[in-house]
Design an enzyme around this catalytic site. Structure first.
Site, PDB file in Angstrom:
ATOM      1  N   HIS A 198     -15.757 -17.772 -22.653  1.00  0.00           N
ATOM      2  CA  HIS A 198     -15.336 -17.595 -24.017  1.00  0.00           C
ATOM      3  C   HIS A 198     -15.498 -18.741 -24.894  1.00  0.00           C
ATOM      4  O   HIS A 198     -14.990 -19.833 -24.435  1.00  0.00           O
ATOM      5  CB  HIS A 198     -13.756 -17.295 -24.069  1.00  0.00           C
TER       6      HIS A 198
ATOM      7  N   GLU B 275      -9.122  -8.503 -32.720  1.00  0.00           N
ATOM      8  CA  GLU B 275      -7.730  -9.286 -33.105  1.00  0.00           C
ATOM      9  C   GLU B 275      -7.553  -9.099 -34.363  1.00  0.00           C
ATOM     10  O   GLU B 275      -6.406  -9.213 -34.950  1.00  0.00           O
ATOM     11  CB  GLU B 275      -7.950 -10.879 -32.698  1.00  0.00           C
TER      12      GLU B 275
ATOM     13  N   LYS C 144     -15.857 -28.533 -21.411  1.00  0.00           N
ATOM     14  CA  LYS C 144     -14.741 -28.771 -21.211  1.00  0.00           C
ATOM     15  C   LYS C 144     -14.119 -27.720 -20.140  1.00  0.00           C
ATOM     16  O   LYS C 144     -13.565 -28.142 -18.980  1.00  0.00           O
ATOM     17  CB  LYS C 144     -13.468 -28.396 -22.302  1.00  0.00           C
TER      18      LYS C 144
ATOM     19  N   SER D 170      -3.667 -24.850 -27.126  1.00  0.00           N
ATOM     20  CA  SER D 170      -4.475 -23.488 -26.884  1.00  0.00           C
ATOM     21  C   SER D 170      -5.559 -24.336 -26.083  1.00  0.00           C
ATOM     22  O   SER D 170      -6.032 -23.616 -25.085  1.00  0.00           O
ATOM     23  CB  SER D 170      -5.076 -23.084 -28.220  1.00  0.00           C
TER      24      SER D 170
ATOM     25  N   THR E 268     -13.773 -23.611 -36.959  1.00  0.00           N
ATOM     26  CA  THR E 268     -14.084 -22.718 -35.663  1.00  0.00           C
ATOM     27  C   THR E 268     -13.844 -21.236 -36.071  1.00  0.00           C
ATOM     28  O   THR E 268     -13.770 -20.225 -35.317  1.00  0.00           O
ATOM     29  CB  THR E 268     -13.074 -22.923 -34.726  1.00  0.00           C
TER      30      THR E 268
ATOM     31  N   SER F 282      -5.544 -16.129 -26.021  1.00  0.00           N
ATOM     32  CA  SER F 282      -4.417 -16.829 -26.391  1.00  0.00           C
ATOM     33  C   SER F 282      -3.143 -16.132 -26.192  1.00  0.00           C
ATOM     34  O   SER F 282      -3.191 -14.683 -26.598  1.00  0.00           O
ATOM     35  CB  SER F 282      -4.554 -17.554 -27.637  1.00  0.00           C
TER      36      SER F 282
ATOM     37  N   CYS G 276      -8.274 -12.814 -27.988  1.00  0.00           N
ATOM     38  CA  CYS G 276      -9.799 -12.821 -27.635  1.00  0.00           C
ATOM     39  C   CYS G 276      -9.952 -12.176 -26.118  1.00  0.00           C
ATOM     40  O   CYS G 276     -11.173 -11.967 -25.968  1.00  0.00           O
ATOM     41  CB  CYS G 276     -10.372 -14.288 -27.641  1.00  0.00           C
TER      42      CYS G 276
ATOM     43  N   ASN H  40     -16.758 -18.712 -33.849  1.00  0.00           N
ATOM     44  CA  ASN H  40     -15.798 -17.710 -32.948  1.00  0.00           C
ATOM     45  C   ASN H  40     -15.915 -16.536 -33.538  1.00  0.00           C
ATOM     46  O   ASN H  40     -15.877 -16.042 -34.611  1.00  0.00           O
ATOM     47  CB  ASN H  40     -14.413 -18.466 -33.098  1.00  0.00           C
TER      48      ASN H  40
ATOM     49  N   ASP I 291     -17.396 -37.127 -40.740  1.00  0.00           N
ATOM     50  CA  ASP I 291     -18.774 -37.268 -40.439  1.00  0.00           C
ATOM     51  C   ASP I 291     -19.083 -35.653 -39.738  1.00  0.00           C
ATOM     52  O   ASP I 291     -18.599 -35.281 -38.730  1.00  0.00           O
ATOM     53  CB  ASP I 291     -18.886 -38.264 -38.970  1.00  0.00           C
TER      54      ASP I 291
HETATM   55  N1  CAA Z   1     -19.152 -37.521 -33.745  1.00  0.00           N
HETATM   56  C1  CAA Z   1     -18.911 -36.954 -32.597  1.00  0.00           C
HETATM   57  N2  CAA Z   1     -18.020 -36.524 -32.175  1.00  0.00           N
HETATM   58  C2  CAA Z   1     -16.815 -36.707 -32.614  1.00  0.00           C
HETATM   59  C3  CAA Z   1     -16.892 -37.508 -34.055  1.00  0.00           C
HETATM   60  C4  CAA Z   1     -17.893 -37.810 -34.273  1.00  0.00           C
HETATM   61  N3  CAA Z   1     -18.011 -38.361 -35.586  1.00  0.00           N
HETATM   62  N4  CAA Z   1     -15.438 -37.298 -34.224  1.00  0.00           N
HETATM   63  C5  CAA Z   1     -14.739 -36.604 -33.349  1.00  0.00           C
HETATM   64  N5  CAA Z   1     -15.489 -36.181 -32.289  1.00  0.00           N
HETATM   65  C6  CAA Z   1     -15.085 -35.305 -31.161  1.00  0.00           C
HETATM   66  C7  CAA Z   1     -13.797 -35.670 -30.525  1.00  0.00           C
HETATM   67  O1  CAA Z   1     -13.984 -36.947 -29.776  1.00  0.00           O
HETATM   68  C8  CAA Z   1     -13.371 -34.649 -29.950  1.00  0.00           C
HETATM   69  O2  CAA Z   1     -14.158 -34.499 -28.464  1.00  0.00           O
HETATM   70  P1  CAA Z   1     -13.496 -33.937 -27.073  1.00  0.00           P
HETATM   71  O3  CAA Z   1     -12.823 -32.690 -27.436  1.00  0.00           O
HETATM   72  O4  CAA Z   1     -14.678 -33.906 -26.357  1.00  0.00           O
HETATM   73  O5  CAA Z   1     -12.455 -34.933 -27.013  1.00  0.00           O
HETATM   74  C9  CAA Z   1     -14.068 -33.356 -30.673  1.00  0.00           C
HETATM   75  O6  CAA Z   1     -14.939 -33.878 -31.588  1.00  0.00           O
HETATM   76  C10 CAA Z   1     -12.881 -32.648 -31.572  1.00  0.00           C
HETATM   77  O7  CAA Z   1     -12.263 -33.601 -32.205  1.00  0.00           O
HETATM   78  P2  CAA Z   1     -10.601 -33.416 -32.190  1.00  0.00           P
HETATM   79  O8  CAA Z   1      -9.848 -33.194 -31.042  1.00  0.00           O
HETATM   80  O9  CAA Z   1     -10.167 -34.649 -33.136  1.00  0.00           O
HETATM   81  O10 CAA Z   1     -10.687 -32.014 -33.254  1.00  0.00           O
HETATM   82  P3  CAA Z   1      -9.538 -31.763 -34.051  1.00  0.00           P
HETATM   83  O11 CAA Z   1      -8.099 -31.972 -33.663  1.00  0.00           O
HETATM   84  O12 CAA Z   1      -9.713 -31.804 -35.476  1.00  0.00           O
HETATM   85  O13 CAA Z   1      -9.574 -30.083 -33.824  1.00  0.00           O
HETATM   86  C11 CAA Z   1      -9.626 -28.007 -32.341  1.00  0.00           C
HETATM   87  C12 CAA Z   1     -10.200 -29.406 -32.786  1.00  0.00           C
HETATM   88  C13 CAA Z   1      -8.149 -28.204 -31.727  1.00  0.00           C
HETATM   89  C14 CAA Z   1     -10.437 -27.287 -31.359  1.00  0.00           C
HETATM   90  C15 CAA Z   1      -9.397 -27.211 -33.791  1.00  0.00           C
HETATM   91  O14 CAA Z   1     -10.638 -27.046 -34.225  1.00  0.00           O
HETATM   92  C16 CAA Z   1      -8.836 -26.029 -33.462  1.00  0.00           C
HETATM   93  O15 CAA Z   1      -7.676 -25.859 -33.461  1.00  0.00           O
HETATM   94  N6  CAA Z   1      -9.352 -24.810 -33.584  1.00  0.00           N
HETATM   95  C17 CAA Z   1      -8.767 -23.294 -33.110  1.00  0.00           C
HETATM   96  C18 CAA Z   1      -8.284 -23.410 -32.093  1.00  0.00           C
HETATM   97  C19 CAA Z   1      -9.165 -23.082 -30.816  1.00  0.00           C
HETATM   98  O16 CAA Z   1     -10.468 -22.932 -31.022  1.00  0.00           O
HETATM   99  N7  CAA Z   1      -8.875 -23.283 -29.620  1.00  0.00           N
HETATM  100  C20 CAA Z   1      -9.693 -23.237 -28.318  1.00  0.00           C
HETATM  101  C21 CAA Z   1      -8.722 -22.607 -27.241  1.00  0.00           C
HETATM  102  S1  CAA Z   1      -8.107 -21.075 -27.479  1.00  0.00           S
HETATM  103  C22 CAA Z   1      -9.165 -20.176 -27.348  1.00  0.00           C
HETATM  104  O17 CAA Z   1     -10.166 -20.224 -27.058  1.00  0.00           O
HETATM  105  C23 CAA Z   1      -8.527 -18.698 -27.973  1.00  0.00           C
HETATM  106  C24 CAA Z   1      -9.619 -18.619 -29.441  1.00  0.00           C
HETATM  107  O18 CAA Z   1     -10.573 -18.215 -29.594  1.00  0.00           O
HETATM  108  C25 CAA Z   1      -8.668 -18.978 -30.530  1.00  0.00           C
END
Ligand code: CAA
Length: 395
Positions: free
Chosen positions: A234, A80, A243, A202, A153, A309, A112, A276, A30
């Site tokens: 960030h 990075e 969040k 993370s 991302t 990170s 970052c 990002n 979706d």
């Molecule tokens: N409609 C609306 N929302 C939906 C949806 C739908 N159909 N399906 C899922 N969602 C929502 C979920 O409920 C969730 O919301 P919440 O976070 O509010 O709970 C959101 O979409 C994301 O869903 P998931 O948690 O299932 O996502 P995921 O596990 O597939 O991956 C992630 C998310 C972990 C951020 C992944 O994209 C990732 O690993 N990204 C890279 C790491 C990153 O960005 N980390 C951030 C912190 S570290 C940092 O900031 C340093 C840096 O730059 C790397």
């Protein structure tokens, strides 16, 4: 006390993007997961002839009036996505932009977070030698394995800032809250182009760092939340701001309710369309707030949270200088973002993941970038850059 901070700021993003709706279709999910759940609409995609050096040079160029060029004592490039294990990427920029020889050039790395270390060091250098200016650049390409949860991302872009005394845009306050902790939440071993990430960890470490740095910022004499009308975080993806704000809702419920989500929503506008950019992401959020706010932000305080990170976090604050609006490049930045070309998934895959065999020392890349400066290949393992506008004119 001398006022020190950001005197000028400029953004560069590649001229191409992949809509997140396209990615969702390929991943067979979706699109609202990316558009609402992650909070991203587009990711900026660099063609093969753009890297962190060419993006950084493109971001810095508009800042370089003759007066500024004459007074830059230091170039700090935070990234990075470094292009060399030894030579700092800033030296290529020093050459491309003809900066003066009486200058020091260094590269900062801590995922970052690096640009914030650069900004704080720049303020300290100006405090020591008030007539000098510092060029701080954050430039990154966020790249993960295709077909992973992290792919949505990705992004690319650069921010360049001039730090000086009596700045025209932002006074950086002296209060700082810092937090460091050795953790493997995101990392990229030398031989890998794509980052490894433990996504959930993370996010956990990001939020823990915010909590710790906020407490340390307050202990350092930092302003109460009620005095910070705006928050810039960030932003690896824009939902992260929501969040982050939930941390304040938990530990400072009254002040968080008073300042509300409107304290961060304007800072999300640019990031939503870029993705990002690691070191540059916080400063893109700041620029988004300054350039998209409908109210005059003069003399208002902003809280800023930087996270890299691994991990290092820092919470600091700044106040907007009266008249800042006339020194922004809002029209140019809006034009840059609006004139980008949409890519299909296949084209994005080729550009983002195509790798040149590291054993090949000499190659040339075709001109694809819309930017002035480009990475045009390598000669005997030496990276080559050119001003494509000059070469088109035959200079
Ligand atoms: N409609 C609306 N929302 C939906 C949806 C739908 N159909 N399906 C899922 N969602 C929502 C979920 O409920 C969730 O919301 P919440 O976070 O509010 O709970 C959101 O979409 C994301 O869903 P998931 O948690 O299932 O996502 P995921 O596990 O597939 O991956 C992630 C998310 C972990 C951020 C992944 O994209 C990732 O690993 N990204 C890279 C790491 C990153 O960005 N980390 C951030 C912190 S570290 C940092 O900031 C340093 C840096 O730059 C790397």
């Amino acid at each position: 006390m001398m006022r020190i901070g950001i005197d000028d700021i400029s953004l560069y993003v590649p001229g191409f993007f992949l809509p997140l709706a396209t990615l969702a279709k390929v991943h067979n999910i979706d699109p609202n997961k990316y558009l609402l759940g992650i909070g991203q609409e587009k990711m900026a995609v660099p063609p093969p002839d753009e890297d962190i050096v060419s993006m950084a040079a493109n971001a810095a160029k508009p800042l370089l009036t003759p007066l500024v060029m004459e007074s830059i004592s230091t170039v700090i490039l935070a990234t990075e996505s470094g292009v060399d294990q030894s030579k700092s990427a800033g030296l290529f920029i020093h050459g491309i932009l003809n900066l003066r020889a009486n200058c020091r050039v260094i590269e900062f790395k801590q995922a970052c977070y690096g640009a914030t270390a650069g900004l704080q060091m720049a303020c300290a250098l100006v405090n020591q030698r008030p007539n000098e200016r510092i060029l701080v650049i954050a430039s990154d390409i966020s790249c993960y394995q295709p077909n992973t949860d992290a792919e949505c991302t990705e992004g690319a872009g650069a921010i360049a800032m001039i730090v000086s005394q009596s700045p025209r845009i932002l006074n950086i306050h002296p209060y700082q809250g810092r937090y460091s902790f050795d953790v493997m939440d995101f990392w990229r071993p030398n031989q890998h182009k794509m980052a490894f990430v433990d996504g959930k960890l993370s996010i956990e470490m990001y939020l823990e760092s915010l909590k710790q740095t906020w407490q340390n910022y307050r202990l350092d004499g930092g302003l109460p939340l009620s005095s910070l009308r705006h928050l810039c975080f960030h932003l690896p993806f824009t939902k992260m701001a929501q969040k982050a704000f939930s941390i304040f809702e938990a530990i400072e419920p009254k002040a968080a309710k008073d300042i509300g989500p409107q304290s961060y929503t304007t800072s999300q506008i640019y990031g939503r369309d870029i993705g990002n950019c690691y070191t540059a992401s916080l400063y893109i959020a700041l620029l988004s707030l300054l350039e998209n706010s409908t109210e005059d932000l003069s003399e208002q305080n902003i809280g800023l949270f930087s996270y890299g990170s691994g991990c290092v976090g820092e919470f600091f604050s700044a106040s907007v200088v009266k008249g800042y609006n006339t020194h922004l490049r809002k029209t140019e930045h809006h034009r840059l973002l609006q004139s980008r070309h949409e890519l299909n998934y296949e084209q994005y895959l080729v550009w983002f993941y195509q790798d040149i065999d590291p054993q090949i020392g000499s190659y040339e890349l075709p001109q694809l970038t819309c930017g002035r400066y480009r990475f045009n290949g390598s000669k005997n393992h030496c990276r080559q850059y050119e001003n494509s506008q000059q070469s088109q004119k035959g200079n």
